[in-house]
Design a protein around this motif. Structure first.
Motif, mmCIF file in Angstrom:
data_model
loop_
_atom_site.group_PDB
_atom_site.id
_atom_site.type_symbol
_atom_site.label_atom_id
_atom_site.label_comp_id
_atom_site.label_asym_id
_atom_site.label_seq_id
_atom_site.Cartn_x
_atom_site.Cartn_y
_atom_site.Cartn_z
ATOM 1 N N GLY A 515 10.553 5.046 -28.789
ATOM 2 C CA GLY A 515 10.154 5.981 -27.744
ATOM 3 C C GLY A 515 9.262 7.090 -28.267
ATOM 4 O O GLY A 515 9.112 7.300 -29.464
ATOM 5 N N VAL A 531 17.118 11.970 -25.894
ATOM 6 C CA VAL A 531 16.918 10.540 -25.671
ATOM 7 C C VAL A 531 17.890 9.724 -26.535
ATOM 8 O O VAL A 531 18.468 8.740 -26.089
ATOM 9 N N SER A 567 8.080 8.157 -23.016
ATOM 10 C CA SER A 567 7.750 6.735 -22.871
ATOM 11 C C SER A 567 8.695 5.956 -23.773
ATOM 12 O O SER A 567 9.025 6.410 -24.871
ATOM 13 N N LEU A 568 9.186 4.807 -23.238
ATOM 14 C CA LEU A 568 10.150 4.013 -24.001
ATOM 15 C C LEU A 568 9.786 2.548 -23.907
ATOM 16 O O LEU A 568 9.212 2.090 -22.910
ATOM 17 N N TYR A 570 12.147 -0.926 -24.630
ATOM 18 C CA TYR A 570 13.501 -1.315 -25.021
ATOM 19 C C TYR A 570 13.660 -2.814 -24.868
ATOM 20 O O TYR A 570 13.286 -3.379 -23.836
ATOM 21 N N HIS A 587 5.220 2.998 -22.136
ATOM 22 C CA HIS A 587 5.016 2.956 -23.578
ATOM 23 C C HIS A 587 3.928 1.948 -23.964
ATOM 24 O O HIS A 587 3.500 1.127 -23.160
ATOM 25 N N THR A 637 4.518 3.473 -31.764
ATOM 26 C CA THR A 637 4.098 4.565 -30.870
ATOM 27 C C THR A 637 2.592 4.740 -30.983
ATOM 28 O O THR A 637 1.955 4.157 -31.859
#
Lengths: 705, 120
Positions: A515, A531, A567-568, A570, A587, A637
């Motif tokens: 994230g 988070v 932003s993530l 997963y 993300h 990232t």
């Protein structure tokens, strides 16, 4: 030491008795015996040399003397001598008979009187020369020392040259030496270095003392000259002694006369000199301010108390403006700078200051601040700029306001008051302004030191925060068979907003999250830890990435600031099947590296914290990647893709190229290849943004135990 | 650091901000100031023309988020136009197209305002 002095005194006394005996003998025998005469002279010299030796410790050579005290001492000795002399005049005695340029005592009382008087005169002459020496050498110059030395040599030479010469006779040599000695007496009379440094009061005192000294010296000299018995007594006792005493008295008169005139001339400038000297002293103390910058309160205390000292003010205080108000634009505003902090009050209560501020001082000091010039109020009670005071208020007669201006601008004001009206003359204002400049520098330095200490503390706290944040990231790799994983995260500053984590959901499921919180630094770091909390608590409850995202958004929306979002990406990897189920919320896309070159996967989804549930839920999509054994997934990232040099970004294509294809390299190997490529791209410079990279490689199905 | 400037102009009831340069955490306060000024002057129809915007960071995106709520409450809108592909990708990645109207050309954005204004 003491023993030696006693010895000197005893010796002098013995010689005195011997001499007295010799004189009695001589009176009766009336013989011109050369040997006896020489012995008499020798005894006389011996007596006074011993007295001089005994007196020497009383007048040690000192670094500095107090001239007025010395003059007083001189006057006292002289006065005592005068009294003794007058008393001796009452003694009965017929005096001396002059015969053939020689002298003969007419009776014993005269002889006794002559001895006693000579003793006192000799002592006076010695003490007088000692005091003169100290005064002349007060400035301790080489030339002064030399001149005085020559003078004393001439005095002694004059005395010596008259030895064995009949009392009423005189030699040319003695006359010439006497004249030379007087010339040098004049020369040393110009050495009056001590006068300049006297305060006005001391100068007045010195003036009186030198006047009386001059008069007394003259009177004594004339009295001796005029009284035949006294002068003849001296001459009979010892001719050299007579010359010595005479020179001592004349020199004393010359010196005190010159000192009187010189002091008189110095008197008009005495006040100015006093002021300059006090300024000098202040400036000297001022330099000590520099060492006080570590204690702000002490500094304020010193500044105000020195203000009192310097200009003789009744009270003083400092008003410091808050740093934010030092701007000039604020200053010209209608209400001026209201919130100054009053510090270092001296002889005035806060209430009195506030009362003054309220009745006009505030307005005045704003004007002083705007003009950057001191303002003097000569009559506070009558000044139209001050409102009328209540009957009970105790107002100062006059006051001065000095703005404290540093290179950054106005920092405050220094105030001083006096009880009387018209208390601050031009010199006072100038002095206090100079002082204010110095004080400003000291205050600024003190503040700088304070801020640098503060900064030091912050740096330490940030280092601590960095440690803490590093501990929020996984400390070890997940223990699950069939998975090869490696990760790295570096903040651009001490702390950052990047986050990655994993969670073992079951014996065959691994959750991997990466994230990025918007922004950088401390605010981002706080959200990052939030988070982490959300991930750790929600991921075991929601076994689908999409479900997790929806729930996380709802939680975050409640706490996150409008400016910020997260932003993530997963994913949940099933190590038995190689199915990697992912959801993306705003993300960077996931890079799937298989046999060929990598493919970006970008399921729809907006960032967390941007929109409430209904909109957010509509945007989030879930996708499943079917990995083949050996396939890699790269999660990262934007610090990776947006790493830039000269305006050009690393970008997706370079990332894809750096990752290559699944050729058997380990996750760590791929991670290193990517990092090397990024590092080479930015020319080994410092990254501008937080950078996080997680590489996971599926090794293939693992047989269940 | 790269420059960031904002030019402002009026198109009748619509206010246009032209962004130029590099919008990141350092320069974002400038844009905030501009929005604050507009809100203070009760100007709620805003087009942000991104023709010369060369870069936008997450802090820059945050500025839009901070004011959109207030603008919409007052029946206005912030519309974005003329983005370069690179800048659009940043907006797009985060899902901004779901929240903002982003048009290729300023005129399109203006027309959309026009429709809304005439409907009133």
């Amino acid at each position: 030491m003491k023993f030696r002095r006693v010895l000197f005194v005893v010796g002098a006394f013995v010689l005195l008795l011997l001499k007295f005996a010799a004189d009695i003998f001589r009176k009766n025998v009336e013989l011109q015996m050369g040997g006896l005469l020489a012995l008499r002279e020798l005894a006389a010299v011996g007596i006074f040399v011993l007295i001089f030796m005994a007196l020497r410790p009383v007048f040690p050579e000192r670094a500095s003397i107090r001239p007025v005290r010395w003059l007083g001492l001189q006057l006292i000795t002289l006065g005592v001598f005068l009294v003794v002399m007058l008393l001796l005049g009452f003694l009965p005695g017929d005096g001396f008979d002059a015969k053939d340029l020689g002298l003969l005592p007419l009776d014993y009382p005269s002889l006794f009187m002559a001895s006693l008087f000579s003793l006192f005169a000799g002592i006076l002459a010695i003490v007088n020369f000692q005091i003169l020496r100290d005064l002349v050498l007060a400035s301790r110059t080489k030339r002064g020392r030399r001149n005085f030395f020559i003078f004393m040599l001439l005095v002694l030479a004059t005395a010596a040259s008259s030895a064995l010469i009949r009392p009423l006779d005189s030699s040319v040599v003695t006359g010439v030496l006497f004249g030379l000695a007087l010339c040098f007496a004049l020369v040393i009379a110009f050495r009056l270095p001590w006068i300049v440094y006297l305060t006005k009061r001391e100068k007045l005192l010195a003036l009186t003392l030198t006047f009386f000294l001059f008069v007394t010296f003259s009177v004594v000299a004339v009295l001796i000259k005029e009284s035949s018995s006294l002068e003849r007594g001296l001459l009979y006792y010892s001719h050299p002694l007579q010359e010595f005493v005479q020179l001592s008295l004349i020199t004393g008169a010359i010196y005190s006369g010159m000192a009187f005139i010189s002091t008189l001339f110095h008197l008009p400038t005495a006040e100015a000199f006093d002021r300059k000297r006090s300024e000098l002293t202040s400036i000297h103390t001022l330099s000590k301010l520099v060492t006080q910058v570590f204690d702000f309160n002490e500094l304020m205390e010193t500044v105000t108390s020195m203000t009192l000292q310097m200009v003789g003010a009744q009270s003083a205080w400092i008003e410091l403006l808050p740093v934010a108000q030092r701007d000039t634009t604020v200053m010209v505003g209608e209400d001026g700078f209201a919130g100054g902090q009053v510090v270092g009050m001296k002889n005035i209560a806060r209430g009195e200051i506030e009362e003054l501020q309220g009745t006009g001082l505030h307005y005045l000091r704003t004007a002083a601040g705007r003009e950057r010039k001191p303002i003097v109020v000569d009559e506070v009670a009558r000044d139209p700029r001050f409102a009328a005071a209540g009957s009970e208020t105790n107002r100062p007669g006059s006051l001065v306001i000095v703005p404290l201006v540093s290179h950054t601008g106005l920092i405050g004001f220094l105030y001083a008051t006096k009880a009387g009206t018209f208390g601050f003359v031009k010199d006072d204002v100038e002095l206090i302004s100079t002082f204010a400049d110095q004080a400003t520098i000291a205050i600024e330095n003190s503040r700088l030191i304070k801020t640098s200490i503060e900064r030091e503390r912050l740096v330490q706290e940030m280092t601590l925060a960095q440690d803490m944040q590093r501990k929020l990231l996984p400390q070890r790799l997940p223990r699950l068979p069939g998975i090869d994983l490696d990760a790295l995260s570096t903040p651009a500053f001490e702390v950052g907003g990047d986050y990655y984590d994993y969670v073992v959901l079951s014996d065959h499921e691994l959750g991997i999250i990466v994230g990025d919180v918007s922004g950088k630094g401390v605010p981002a770091a706080f959200y990052m830890s939030e988070v982490k909390g959300i991930f750790q608590s929600l991921s075991p409850l929601y076994k689908s990435p999409r479900e997790f995202m929806l729930r996380a958004n709802t939680v975050l929306m409640e706490s996150i600031d409008k400016h910020s979002f997260v932003s993530l990406i997963y994913g949940i990897l099933d190590v038995r099947t190689g199915h990697f189920q992912i959801a993306r919320a705003g993300h960077c896309p996931l890079l799937h590296v298989g046999e060929g070159s990598g493919v970006y996967l970008r399921p729809d989804g907006m960032g967390l914290g941007l929109a409430e549930h209904s909109i957010f839920a509509g945007s989030i999509e879930e996708q499943t990647i079917r990995l083949r054994p050996g396939d890699l997934c790269v999660l990262y990232t934007d610090g990776v893709t947006e790493a830039h040099r000269n305006g050009e970004e690393f970008g997706y294509e370079r990332l894809r190229a750096a990752a290559g294809c699944a050729d058997g390299r380990t996750a760590a190997g791929v991670k290193d290849d990517i990092l090397l490529a990024v590092d080479a791209f930015i020319d080994h410079g410092a990254p501008h943004d937080d950078l996080t990279l997680v590489v996971v490689r599926w090794l293939g199905p693992v047989p269940q135990s | 650091m790269s420059e960031f400037t904002i030019a402002q102009r009026e198109r009748e009831a619509v206010h246009v901000l032209e962004l130029k340069g590099y919008l990141d955490a350092h320069t974002a306060p400038k844009l905030e100031e501009a929005f604050q000024g507009l809100l203070k002057d009760q100007r709620f129809n805003i087009i942000v023309n991104c023709k010369d915007l060369s870069y936008i960071s997450s802090a820059g995106l945050g500025v839009f988020m901070a004011y959109i709520e207030d603008v919409r409450k007052n029946n206005g809108d912030i519309k974005l136009s003329n983005m370069s592909t690179k800048v659009y990708n940043v907006f797009d990645l985060l899902g901004f197209p779901l929240l903002y109207e982003i048009t290729p050309d300023e005129q399109d954005a203006y027309n959309k305002f026009g429709n809304a204004l005439t409907r009133k």
